[in-house]
Design a protein around this motif. Structure first.
Motif, PDB file in Angstrom:
ATOM      1  N   ASP A 118       0.993  -1.236  -0.063  1.00 48.98           N
ATOM      2  CA  ASP A 118      -0.044  -0.067  -0.095  1.00 48.98           C
ATOM      3  C   ASP A 118       0.834   1.299  -0.001  1.00 48.98           C
ATOM      4  O   ASP A 118       0.321   2.374  -0.255  1.00 48.98           O
ATOM      5  CB  ASP A 118      -0.945  -0.256   1.166  1.00 48.98           C
ATOM      6  N   ASP A 119       2.177   1.141   0.472  1.00 47.31           N
ATOM      7  CA  ASP A 119       2.957   2.242   0.346  1.00 47.31           C
ATOM      8  C   ASP A 119       2.648   3.424   0.896  1.00 47.31           C
ATOM      9  O   ASP A 119       2.737   4.629   0.468  1.00 47.31           O
ATOM     10  CB  ASP A 119       3.208   2.433  -1.215  1.00 47.31           C
ATOM     11  N   TRP A 120       1.814   3.306   2.192  1.00 46.40           N
ATOM     12  CA  TRP A 120       1.425   4.620   2.883  1.00 46.40           C
ATOM     13  C   TRP A 120       2.715   5.408   3.602  1.00 46.40           C
ATOM     14  O   TRP A 120       3.558   4.534   3.968  1.00 46.40           O
ATOM     15  CB  TRP A 120       0.492   4.264   3.925  1.00 46.40           C
ATOM     16  N   PRO A 121       3.006   6.471   3.452  1.00 43.54           N
ATOM     17  CA  PRO A 121       1.755   7.597   2.993  1.00 43.54           C
ATOM     18  C   PRO A 121       2.329   8.186   1.637  1.00 43.54           C
ATOM     19  O   PRO A 121       1.678   9.167   1.255  1.00 43.54           O
ATOM     20  CB  PRO A 121       2.022   8.541   4.184  1.00 43.54           C
ATOM     21  N   ASN A 122       3.122   7.659   1.111  1.00 46.41           N
ATOM     22  CA  ASN A 122       3.561   8.192  -0.313  1.00 46.41           C
ATOM     23  C   ASN A 122       2.681   7.801  -1.390  1.00 46.41           C
ATOM     24  O   ASN A 122       2.604   8.459  -2.250  1.00 46.41           O
ATOM     25  CB  ASN A 122       5.031   7.753  -0.514  1.00 46.41           C
ATOM     26  N   GLY A 123       1.901   6.646  -1.490  1.00 44.79           N
ATOM     27  CA  GLY A 123       1.359   6.286  -2.718  1.00 44.79           C
ATOM     28  C   GLY A 123      -0.243   6.687  -2.599  1.00 44.79           C
ATOM     29  O   GLY A 123      -0.444   7.138  -1.472  1.00 44.79           O
ATOM     30  N   TYR A 124      -0.825   6.723  -3.408  1.00 44.08           N
ATOM     31  CA  TYR A 124      -2.383   7.015  -3.610  1.00 44.08           C
ATOM     32  C   TYR A 124      -2.950   6.463  -4.734  1.00 44.08           C
ATOM     33  O   TYR A 124      -2.092   5.818  -5.588  1.00 44.08           O
ATOM     34  CB  TYR A 124      -2.420   8.634  -3.430  1.00 44.08           C
ATOM     35  N   ARG A 135     -12.123   2.527 -13.098  1.00 47.55           N
ATOM     36  CA  ARG A 135     -10.778   2.429 -13.505  1.00 47.55           C
ATOM     37  C   ARG A 135      -9.942   3.020 -12.064  1.00 47.55           C
ATOM     38  O   ARG A 135     -10.256   3.725 -11.393  1.00 47.55           O
ATOM     39  CB  ARG A 135     -10.382   3.734 -14.421  1.00 47.55           C
ATOM     40  N   MET A 136      -8.492   2.337 -11.968  1.00 48.72           N
ATOM     41  CA  MET A 136      -7.881   2.738 -10.589  1.00 48.72           C
ATOM     42  C   MET A 136      -6.598   2.792 -11.349  1.00 48.72           C
ATOM     43  O   MET A 136      -5.763   2.029 -11.771  1.00 48.72           O
ATOM     44  CB  MET A 136      -8.026   1.586  -9.753  1.00 48.72           C
ATOM     45  N   ASP A 137      -5.939   3.936 -10.798  1.00 47.12           N
ATOM     46  CA  ASP A 137      -4.634   4.357 -11.105  1.00 47.12           C
ATOM     47  C   ASP A 137      -3.671   4.455  -9.738  1.00 47.12           C
ATOM     48  O   ASP A 137      -4.181   5.220  -8.885  1.00 47.12           O
ATOM     49  CB  ASP A 137      -4.178   5.623 -11.656  1.00 47.12           C
ATOM     50  N   VAL A 138      -2.800   3.645  -9.858  1.00 45.91           N
ATOM     51  CA  VAL A 138      -1.825   3.409  -8.586  1.00 45.91           C
ATOM     52  C   VAL A 138      -0.786   4.385  -8.744  1.00 45.91           C
ATOM     53  O   VAL A 138       0.052   4.346  -9.693  1.00 45.91           O
ATOM     54  CB  VAL A 138      -1.433   2.024  -8.330  1.00 45.91           C
ATOM     55  N   TYR A 139      -0.308   5.305  -7.917  1.00 41.98           N
ATOM     56  CA  TYR A 139       0.799   6.149  -7.969  1.00 41.98           C
ATOM     57  C   TYR A 139       1.769   5.559  -6.861  1.00 41.98           C
ATOM     58  O   TYR A 139       1.264   5.679  -5.663  1.00 41.98           O
ATOM     59  CB  TYR A 139       0.277   7.664  -8.109  1.00 41.98           C
ATOM     60  N   ARG A 140       2.928   5.652  -7.218  1.00 44.14           N
ATOM     61  CA  ARG A 140       4.019   5.590  -6.154  1.00 44.14           C
ATOM     62  C   ARG A 140       5.203   6.581  -6.415  1.00 44.14           C
ATOM     63  O   ARG A 140       5.513   6.924  -7.663  1.00 44.14           O
ATOM     64  CB  ARG A 140       4.718   4.288  -6.100  1.00 44.14           C
ATOM     65  N   GLY A 142       5.026   9.622  -6.939  1.00 45.70           N
ATOM     66  CA  GLY A 142       4.491  10.736  -7.945  1.00 45.70           C
ATOM     67  C   GLY A 142       4.444  10.164  -9.325  1.00 45.70           C
ATOM     68  O   GLY A 142       4.105  10.952 -10.286  1.00 45.70           O
ATOM     69  N   GLN A 143       4.945   8.743  -9.545  1.00 43.35           N
ATOM     70  CA  GLN A 143       4.652   8.237 -10.877  1.00 43.35           C
ATOM     71  C   GLN A 143       3.535   7.237 -10.866  1.00 43.35           C
ATOM     72  O   GLN A 143       3.313   6.427  -9.925  1.00 43.35           O
ATOM     73  CB  GLN A 143       6.153   7.501 -11.213  1.00 43.35           C
ATOM     74  N   ILE A 144       2.972   6.961 -11.979  1.00 44.45           N
ATOM     75  CA  ILE A 144       1.922   6.011 -12.212  1.00 44.45           C
ATOM     76  C   ILE A 144       2.456   4.765 -12.416  1.00 44.45           C
ATOM     77  O   ILE A 144       3.392   4.581 -12.928  1.00 44.45           O
ATOM     78  CB  ILE A 144       0.999   6.389 -13.481  1.00 44.45           C
ATOM     79  N   TYR A 145       1.915   3.834 -11.672  1.00 43.29           N
ATOM     80  CA  TYR A 145       2.589   2.561 -11.286  1.00 43.29           C
ATOM     81  C   TYR A 145       1.868   1.175 -11.844  1.00 43.29           C
ATOM     82  O   TYR A 145       2.341   0.285 -12.554  1.00 43.29           O
ATOM     83  CB  TYR A 145       2.858   2.486  -9.817  1.00 43.29           C
TER      84      TYR A 145
END
Lengths: 275, 180
Positions: A118-124, A135-140, A142-145
């Motif tokens: 889940d990469d908290w708190p940097n990911g969203y 649709r779900m885009d995962v960012y880590r 600041g980059q789409i992952y």
């Protein structure tokens, strides 16, 4: 005499038998298995196809996001039955607004003690949801992952793994399409809403928007807080706290968006290969 | 699951980070399962260790048809069963004197007191192994009866019976203590 389901609940839901590993044990095991891996030097590529649907539904943040939406609407519907709100928010209208919204876009962040991905708190994650597409885009960092896309009408699922430059396309079963659409089923939400206890949190300003909140407890013991814009009548912030310590936050909502015009289907770059 | 597919893919390409993440992700579930089955922290660590070593060695040979977590849990259950059988063959009387105390996660205390919790954990260890295995795999490991039956090559009806008997046994053990 305790009923059988008391034991089931303790072991299954309260995790009374779960234990922590020690740092020393982790060091010992990791040392050995990394050494074995080094010796093996495997290079063979896996040839299995991913089951995108199960991937999505097993994702803890997805569950939190879906749960949060359900709590949000459930609480709203519950409030309709309540004996009159004395606040600035007409909760009956909130429920109607949410239900009538053609589509919604929101950001979800969360932590789960059981999923380091889940990469908290940097990911969203950014979600686009309607009854037709998801649709779900995962960012880590600041980059789409990752991008996971579900087309319920076209019965297609697409997974794009940007870091690995891979993608997967597969057909979606009728059962899957029906199950995921359930999040917007008013009757199901009404039933859930009826089972929730809640209390009001009063008003506060969130990002310059005057909001009013409700806090409720779900059937599984998780706590949900929903903050609704007094003027717009749409949820602005949803916060979920699971019994296992996991948390989820949904914000940056855009309601009543026509997702059919948004071009939410992901474009797969030419140099990406099938998984 | 897509995360697991990627981690597995990276691991097969020699990524130590991917292997570490798989370990970190599932260590608690696997260690908890092994300890619940064996009621012995040292033995549980050995099982988790050996399962991961086998997993690394065979990673490029097996095809993951279900979840990675399910696969690893089944490996832990199978190896724990082997250890229990081997233990039965060992000479009786080799009692351990330095038994480590598990670091249990702290559950909500709304439904159970600390004393009840202690007695429950002790009672579970006294449930016959075959029944305990099904109860633990189903409730703690979240495996369906069908999945447990398939992994053990046993009819599903037998698994369901063991589950029922296991919970009844657990209840009778605790009630027996209360009546003392």
């Amino acid at each position: 005499m305790k009923p059988i389901d008391w034991f089931e609940k303790l072991i299954r839901d309260l995790h009374v038998l779960e234990i922590n590993t020690s740092a020393e044990m982790d060091r010992r095991i990791l040392h050995d298995i990394l050494k074995v891996q080094k010796e093996c030097k495997t290079t063979k590529l896996a040839g299995t196809q991913p089951d995108i649907w199960r991937i999505i539904m097993k994702s803890s943040i997805t569950k939190l996001a879906v749960a949060a939406i359900i709590v949000a609407i459930g609480l709203g519907i519950l409030a309709i039955i309540d004996t009159g709100s004395k606040s600035g928010v007409a909760w009956a209208e909130v429920a109607k607004n949410v239900e009538a919204s053609r589509g919604v876009i929101f950001r979800a962040r969360g932590t789960s003690l059981r999923d380091p991905n889940d990469d908290w708190p940097n990911g969203y994650r950014i979600f686009w949801r309607s009854t037709a597409v998801s649709r779900m885009d995962v960012y880590r960092g600041g980059q789409i992952y990752r991008t996971i896309y579900l087309d319920y009408d076209g019965k297609t699922t697409i997974g794009v793994l940007h870091d690995a430059k891979k993608y997967s396309k597969e057909a979606m079963s009728d059962q899957t399409a029906h199950a995921d659409k359930g999040w917007s089923d008013p009757q199901g939400l009404l039933n859930l809403g009826l089972s929730l206890e809640h209390h009001t949190l009063g008003q506060k300003t969130i990002n310059g928007v005057l909001c009013e909140g409700i806090e409720g407890t779900g059937p599984d013991g998780s706590t949900g807080r929903v903050w609704v814009g007094v003027e717009t009548g749409y949820p602005v912030l949803v916060e979920i706290e699971g019994v296992d310590g996991s948390t989820g936050t949904m914000d940056q909502f855009q309601w009543n968006v026509d997702l059919s015009a948004e071009g939410v289907e992901p474009e797969i770059p030419a140099d990406y290969e099938p998984l | 699951m897509i995360e697991d597919k990627i981690l597995l893919w990276k691991m097969r390409h020699g990524s130590s980070d991917a292997l570490s993440r798989i370990y970190e992700k599932y260590k608690s579930d696997l260690f908890s399962l092994a300890n619940s089955l064996l009621h012995d922290l040292d033995a549980a660590e050995d099982v988790v260790h050996d399962v991961f070593v086998s997993f690394v060695k065979s990673a490029d040979e097996f095809q993951l048809t279900g979840s990675l977590k399910g696969y690893l849990l089944t490996c832990v259950a199978n190896l724990s069963r082997d250890r229990v059988r081997a233990r039965k063959r060992e000479v009786v009387g080799m009692n351990k004197t330095d038994i480590a105390i598990p670091d249990y996660k702290i559950p909500s205390q709304a439904l159970i007191s600390a004393e009840e919790l202690y007695r429950l954990r002790e009672a579970i260890a006294k449930v016959p192994y075959e029944q305990r295995e099904v109860v633990i795999m189903h409730l703690q490991g979240r495996r369906t009866f069908r999945q447990i039956a398939e992994s053990q090559g046993i009819p599903i009806g037998t698994i369901q019976s063991r589950y029922r008997y296991g919970l009844e046994k657990l209840r009778s053990l605790l009630d027996g203590e209360v009546e003392k």
